[in-house]
Write a protein that holds these residues in place. Sequence first.
Motif, PDB file in Angstrom:
ATOM      1  N   ALA A   1       0.826  -1.205   0.000  1.00 48.42           N
ATOM      2  CA  ALA A   1       0.000   0.000   0.000  1.00 48.42           C
ATOM      3  C   ALA A   1       0.864   1.261   0.000  1.00 48.42           C
ATOM      4  O   ALA A   1       0.509   2.267  -0.629  1.00 48.42           O
ATOM      5  N   ALA A   2       2.002   1.215   0.671  1.00 46.77           N
ATOM      6  CA  ALA A   2       2.883   2.381   0.769  1.00 46.77           C
ATOM      7  C   ALA A   2       3.465   2.776  -0.587  1.00 46.77           C
ATOM      8  O   ALA A   2       3.836   3.933  -0.789  1.00 46.77           O
ATOM      9  N   ARG A   3       3.529   1.846  -1.512  1.00 45.14           N
ATOM     10  CA  ARG A   3       4.056   2.142  -2.845  1.00 45.14           C
ATOM     11  C   ARG A   3       3.003   2.750  -3.769  1.00 45.14           C
ATOM     12  O   ARG A   3       3.318   3.130  -4.890  1.00 45.14           O
ATOM     13  N   MET A   4       1.768   2.851  -3.300  1.00 41.87           N
ATOM     14  CA  MET A   4       0.661   3.352  -4.128  1.00 41.87           C
ATOM     15  C   MET A   4       0.364   4.810  -3.809  1.00 41.87           C
ATOM     16  O   MET A   4       0.769   5.321  -2.765  1.00 41.87           O
ATOM     17  N   ASN A   5      -0.378   5.446  -4.725  1.00 45.63           N
ATOM     18  CA  ASN A   5      -0.857   6.788  -4.395  1.00 45.63           C
ATOM     19  C   ASN A   5      -1.929   6.632  -3.308  1.00 45.63           C
ATOM     20  O   ASN A   5      -2.473   5.543  -3.123  1.00 45.63           O
ATOM     21  N   PRO A   6      -2.222   7.696  -2.582  1.00 49.74           N
ATOM     22  CA  PRO A   6      -3.127   7.572  -1.429  1.00 49.74           C
ATOM     23  C   PRO A   6      -4.493   6.958  -1.742  1.00 49.74           C
ATOM     24  O   PRO A   6      -4.979   6.113  -0.979  1.00 49.74           O
ATOM     25  N   ASP A   7      -5.129   7.360  -2.833  1.00 52.56           N
ATOM     26  CA  ASP A   7      -6.443   6.804  -3.156  1.00 52.56           C
ATOM     27  C   ASP A   7      -6.367   5.312  -3.443  1.00 52.56           C
ATOM     28  O   ASP A   7      -7.213   4.534  -2.992  1.00 52.56           O
ATOM     29  N   SER A   8      -5.357   4.909  -4.183  1.00 50.42           N
ATOM     30  CA  SER A   8      -5.188   3.486  -4.489  1.00 50.42           C
ATOM     31  C   SER A   8      -4.883   2.693  -3.228  1.00 50.42           C
ATOM     32  O   SER A   8      -5.360   1.565  -3.067  1.00 50.42           O
ATOM     33  N   ALA A   9      -4.091   3.269  -2.338  1.00 46.84           N
ATOM     34  CA  ALA A   9      -3.747   2.587  -1.089  1.00 46.84           C
ATOM     35  C   ALA A   9      -4.994   2.341  -0.242  1.00 46.84           C
ATOM     36  O   ALA A   9      -5.168   1.249   0.308  1.00 46.84           O
TER      37      ALA A   9
END
Length: 80
Positions: A23-31
Amino acid sequence: MTDVVPFPIARRRNFIRKQAAHAARMNPDSAVRYVERQLLVQRDAMRRRGISENLINRELHSMAAAMYTEFVQVKSVGGA
């Protein structure tokens, strides 16, 4: 009828770390969507095993809190 008690999901450290790092590798919405999806997957798995809704809710709350804690740690050290 016997109660099925799951192993506390928040204590599955490798699982929690893996999910938080991903999740940390994703943009906030995707996370957010990713974490919500993981919670649904775990909910469905516990339901199939016959775990009570009260225990499922408790476990999902614990999982979300553990993932958030791990996520903050990953982000604070600049990892993932």
